[in-house]
Write a protein that holds these residues in place. Structure first.
Motif, PDB file in Angstrom:
ATOM      1  N   ALA A 231       0.321  -1.637   0.060  1.00 44.29           N
ATOM      2  CA  ALA A 231       0.069   0.240  -0.425  1.00 44.29           C
ATOM      3  C   ALA A 231       0.388   0.839  -0.040  1.00 44.29           C
ATOM      4  CB  ALA A 231      -0.796   0.037   1.209  1.00 44.29           C
ATOM      5  N   GLY A 232       0.719   2.403  -1.163  1.00 45.17           N
ATOM      6  CA  GLY A 232       0.788   3.491  -0.750  1.00 45.17           C
ATOM      7  C   GLY A 232       0.347   4.257  -0.469  1.00 45.17           C
ATOM      8  N   PHE A 233       0.916   5.962  -0.028  1.00 45.28           N
ATOM      9  CA  PHE A 233       0.450   7.064   0.176  1.00 45.28           C
ATOM     10  C   PHE A 233       1.613   8.161   0.059  1.00 45.28           C
ATOM     11  CE2 PHE A 233      -0.975  10.689   2.227  1.00 45.28           C
ATOM     12  CZ  PHE A 233      -2.687  10.819   2.395  1.00 45.28           C
ATOM     13  N   ALA A 234       0.773   8.571  -0.866  1.00 45.52           N
ATOM     14  CA  ALA A 234       1.313  10.178  -1.213  1.00 45.52           C
ATOM     15  C   ALA A 234       0.805  11.619  -0.550  1.00 45.52           C
ATOM     16  CB  ALA A 234       1.758  10.687  -2.563  1.00 45.52           C
ATOM     17  N   TYR A 235       1.708  12.511   0.641  1.00 40.88           N
ATOM     18  CA  TYR A 235       0.471  13.595   1.104  1.00 40.88           C
ATOM     19  C   TYR A 235      -0.048  14.678   0.124  1.00 40.88           C
ATOM     20  CZ  TYR A 235       0.465  17.484   3.998  1.00 40.88           C
ATOM     21  OH  TYR A 235       0.396  18.668   4.519  1.00 40.88           O
ATOM     22  N   GLU A 236      -1.102  14.959   0.276  1.00 41.89           N
ATOM     23  CA  GLU A 236      -1.099  16.163  -0.982  1.00 41.89           C
ATOM     24  C   GLU A 236      -0.422  17.270  -0.641  1.00 41.89           C
ATOM     25  OE1 GLU A 236      -5.475  15.015  -1.521  1.00 41.89           O
ATOM     26  OE2 GLU A 236      -4.927  13.161  -2.444  1.00 41.89           O
ATOM     27  N   GLY A 237      -0.375  17.562   0.222  1.00 47.08           N
ATOM     28  CA  GLY A 237       0.051  19.182   0.502  1.00 47.08           C
ATOM     29  C   GLY A 237       1.391  19.402   0.035  1.00 47.08           C
ATOM     30  N   LYS A 238       1.119  20.962  -0.286  1.00 48.70           N
ATOM     31  CA  LYS A 238       3.003  21.167  -0.482  1.00 48.70           C
ATOM     32  C   LYS A 238       3.663  22.217   0.876  1.00 48.70           C
ATOM     33  CE  LYS A 238       1.310  26.017  -1.439  1.00 48.70           C
ATOM     34  NZ  LYS A 238       1.178  27.501  -2.696  1.00 48.70           N
ATOM     35  N   PHE A 239       4.805  21.499   0.594  1.00 54.18           N
ATOM     36  CA  PHE A 239       6.195  22.373   1.277  1.00 54.18           C
ATOM     37  C   PHE A 239       6.367  24.019   0.534  1.00 54.18           C
ATOM     38  CE2 PHE A 239       6.742  18.284   2.904  1.00 54.18           C
ATOM     39  CZ  PHE A 239       7.619  18.310   3.546  1.00 54.18           C
ATOM     40  N   ASP A 240       5.954  25.213   1.398  1.00 58.74           N
ATOM     41  CA  ASP A 240       5.502  26.426   0.468  1.00 58.74           C
ATOM     42  C   ASP A 240       6.295  27.390   0.619  1.00 58.74           C
ATOM     43  OD1 ASP A 240       4.121  28.329  -0.561  1.00 58.74           O
ATOM     44  OD2 ASP A 240       2.264  28.637   0.399  1.00 58.74           O
ATOM     45  N   SER A 241       6.971  27.807   0.351  1.00 57.21           N
ATOM     46  CA  SER A 241       8.163  28.854   0.436  1.00 57.21           C
ATOM     47  C   SER A 241       7.580  30.066   1.217  1.00 57.21           C
ATOM     48  CB  SER A 241       8.531  29.808  -0.705  1.00 57.21           C
ATOM     49  OG  SER A 241       7.677  30.772  -1.060  1.00 57.21           O
ATOM     50  N   PHE A 242       8.976  30.589   2.285  1.00 64.82           N
ATOM     51  CA  PHE A 242       8.704  31.470   3.148  1.00 64.82           C
ATOM     52  C   PHE A 242       8.454  32.602   2.816  1.00 64.82           C
ATOM     53  CE2 PHE A 242      13.317  29.445   3.864  1.00 64.82           C
ATOM     54  CZ  PHE A 242      12.858  28.891   5.028  1.00 64.82           C
ATOM     55  N   ASP A 243       8.513  32.934   1.790  1.00 65.39           N
ATOM     56  CA  ASP A 243       7.520  34.537   1.083  1.00 65.39           C
ATOM     57  C   ASP A 243       6.008  34.105   1.406  1.00 65.39           C
ATOM     58  OD1 ASP A 243      10.148  35.596   0.962  1.00 65.39           O
ATOM     59  OD2 ASP A 243      10.245  35.023  -0.722  1.00 65.39           O
ATOM     60  N   ASN A 244       5.496  32.939   1.351  1.00 66.05           N
ATOM     61  CA  ASN A 244       4.275  32.468   1.075  1.00 66.05           C
ATOM     62  C   ASN A 244       3.415  32.575   2.175  1.00 66.05           C
ATOM     63  OD1 ASN A 244       4.030  32.654  -1.966  1.00 66.05           O
ATOM     64  ND2 ASN A 244       3.739  30.514  -2.005  1.00 66.05           N
ATOM     65  N   LEU A 245       4.385  31.739   2.955  1.00 71.33           N
ATOM     66  CA  LEU A 245       4.165  31.213   4.780  1.00 71.33           C
ATOM     67  C   LEU A 245       4.417  32.827   5.268  1.00 71.33           C
ATOM     68  CD1 LEU A 245       6.444  28.265   4.866  1.00 71.33           C
ATOM     69  CD2 LEU A 245       4.497  28.546   5.402  1.00 71.33           C
ATOM     70  N   LEU A 246       4.656  33.543   5.066  1.00 69.40           N
ATOM     71  CA  LEU A 246       5.132  35.355   6.247  1.00 69.40           C
ATOM     72  C   LEU A 246       3.624  35.601   5.009  1.00 69.40           C
ATOM     73  CD1 LEU A 246       6.298  37.498   7.633  1.00 69.40           C
ATOM     74  CD2 LEU A 246       7.538  37.877   5.593  1.00 69.40           C
ATOM     75  N   SER A 247       2.828  35.905   4.068  1.00 69.60           N
ATOM     76  CA  SER A 247       2.229  35.930   3.380  1.00 69.60           C
ATOM     77  C   SER A 247       0.664  35.954   3.606  1.00 69.60           C
ATOM     78  CB  SER A 247       2.352  36.645   2.201  1.00 69.60           C
ATOM     79  OG  SER A 247       0.736  37.224   1.656  1.00 69.60           O
ATOM     80  N   GLU A 248       0.902  34.183   3.969  1.00 73.45           N
ATOM     81  CA  GLU A 248       0.136  33.813   4.722  1.00 73.45           C
ATOM     82  C   GLU A 248      -0.855  34.410   5.976  1.00 73.45           C
ATOM     83  OE1 GLU A 248      -1.904  29.129   5.824  1.00 73.45           O
ATOM     84  OE2 GLU A 248      -0.299  29.963   3.880  1.00 73.45           O
TER      85      GLU A 248
END
Length: 417
Positions: A231-248
């Motif tokens: 059985a396999g599974f891939a995480y569907e979220g993304k590792f975002d950039s620092f700029d995007n995280l700060l803006s969010e």
């Protein structure tokens, strides 16, 4: 606990506290295992097979020794070893801090600390978080390497630690560097501590600077596929950039006018309440709170304030604030245990018994599966529960103030005699 030594009784109490928290807070995740959430598990599977990647060192090291860094079974076993190791470090720290107290006073104080979403609860809720591995390695290194004061050992060991922790999870600098800083500036104040701080700062600063210059948002498709058997599974979220995280985060905190500011203040309060209460409880019970404070009392309070304040910049690019303050509490307890002399006299302040009683009540209120997302906003995840805990804090503060005022005339009378 007849037949057991005091130390064995203490450790048994700590182990039972961990098991109790697991019974309440333990969760099944991938493949119905009591393992880490897919987000944390993915950190162990990331590597450099597709080129340099942020937080890719851990998976690369696992792969380098010939193990399968995408095996969920391996990741789960490793995650549990780390969580239990950190729990053992916490139990050992509280044992060293309380062994000069009365036996039951020490056990009750420690249970109030352990049975909490901010200590054992956070270890289970964020099982598999690579920050837990980094903190475990740091705490063991600080415990056994720093006291040697051998600069030829301290400098390279902490330089390597800076490289490892920043390539494994860059946020670790907000926990390890402040802890080393308060040891160098406030607690140990020796050349070895300054060397450890400087070496770790130098290497981690270089890596973090590189990460900031090269960091980009990664598509979910780039995440490795975890597997358990076929059985396999891939995480569907993304590792975002620092700029995007700060803006969010800035938009979430300040983009909704007054309500946004109110929500931010409530989230900060909910994230800090339990760790701050538990930290003050330990300080009051172990070191006392004289006015003016003794040198050890001042150092304990200043150190706690400094490591707590050091987390605030991290809150600008991440949203699981209670997780950060919980980790800082664990680091603080171990740091104070490492730097408080074994023969230092316990001087609990008047009303410290009320602190412990409040801590026990707090443990009963907050060790609940209703706080399954405690890592995000802490008590604010359940506003009614947060309001109830505020009442407990107020009653505890009232008891402490009354105890102090009642003890003052007695102290004056004793001095006259």
């Amino acid at each position: 606990m007849r037949g057991l030594s005091r130390q064995h009784s203490f450790w048994l109490s700590g182990a039972l506290a961990f098991y109790l928290v697991f019974l309440v807070r333990g969760e099944r995740h991938l493949f119905q295992w009591f393992g880490p959430h897919e987000y944390w598990a993915t950190h162990w599977a990331r590597d450099y097979s597709g080129g340099f990647a942020r937080r890719g060192l851990l998976g690369e090291m696992i792969s380098f020794v010939g193990a399968d860094n995408t095996s969920y079974a391996l990741i789960t076993i490793a995650s549990w070893i780390v969580a239990i190791g950190l729990a053992a470090v916490a139990i050992d720290a509280m044992w060293r801090l309380t062994r000069r107290m009365g036996q039951w006073e020490a056990i009750l104080l420690s249970i109030a600390v352990f049975v909490s979403p901010a200590t054992f609860g956070i270890l289970l809720e964020t099982l598999g978080d690579p920050l837990q591995l980094i903190l475990l390695i740091y705490l063991l290194t600080a415990r056994f390497v720093l006291p040697t004061r051998n600069l030829l050992i301290v400098a390279p060991v902490f330089a390597l630690l800076g490289l490892f922790m920043s390539l494994t999870h860059e946020a670790s600098v907000f926990f390890v560097l402040p802890a080393l800083g308060v040891q160098a500036l406030v607690l140990r104040r020796d050349l070895a501590s300054w060397t450890a701080f400087g070496a770790c700062l130098a290497t981690s600063a270089i890596i973090v600077a590189i990460l900031m210059l090269t960091n980009m948002a990664e598509a979910p498709a780039s995440n490795p596929v975890l597997h358990l058997g076929g059985a396999g599974f891939a995480y569907e979220g993304k590792f975002d950039s620092f700029d995007n995280l700060l803006s969010e985060e800035l938009t979430r905190m300040f983009g909704s006018g007054f309500y946004g500011l109110y929500e931010t203040a409530a989230r900060v309060g909910g994230a800090m309440m339990v760790p701050v209460f538990l930290g003050l409880m330990v300080i009051a019970s172990r070191y006392g709170a004289n006015i003016p404070p003794t040198s050890i009392q001042a150092r304990a309070a200043i150190s706690f304030a400094l490591v707590m304040l050091a987390v605030f910049p991290l809150m600008l690019i991440a949203h699981d604030w209670a997780r950060f303050f919980a980790y800082i509490l664990l680091v603080y307890l171990a740091t104070m245990a490492d730097t408080t002399p074994d023969d230092d006299e316990c001087k609990s302040m008047p009303g410290s018994a009320g602190f412990v009683a409040g801590g026990i009540l707090l443990a009963g209120l907050t060790t609940t599966d209703k706080l399954d997302q405690y890592r995000m906003d802490g008590l604010w995840w359940q506003p009614r529960l947060m309001l109830t805990c505020l009442v407990v804090f107020a009653l505890t503060a009232l008891f402490v103030m009354l105890s102090r005022s009642n003890s003052a005339p007695q102290s004056v009378s004793d001095s006259e005699h």
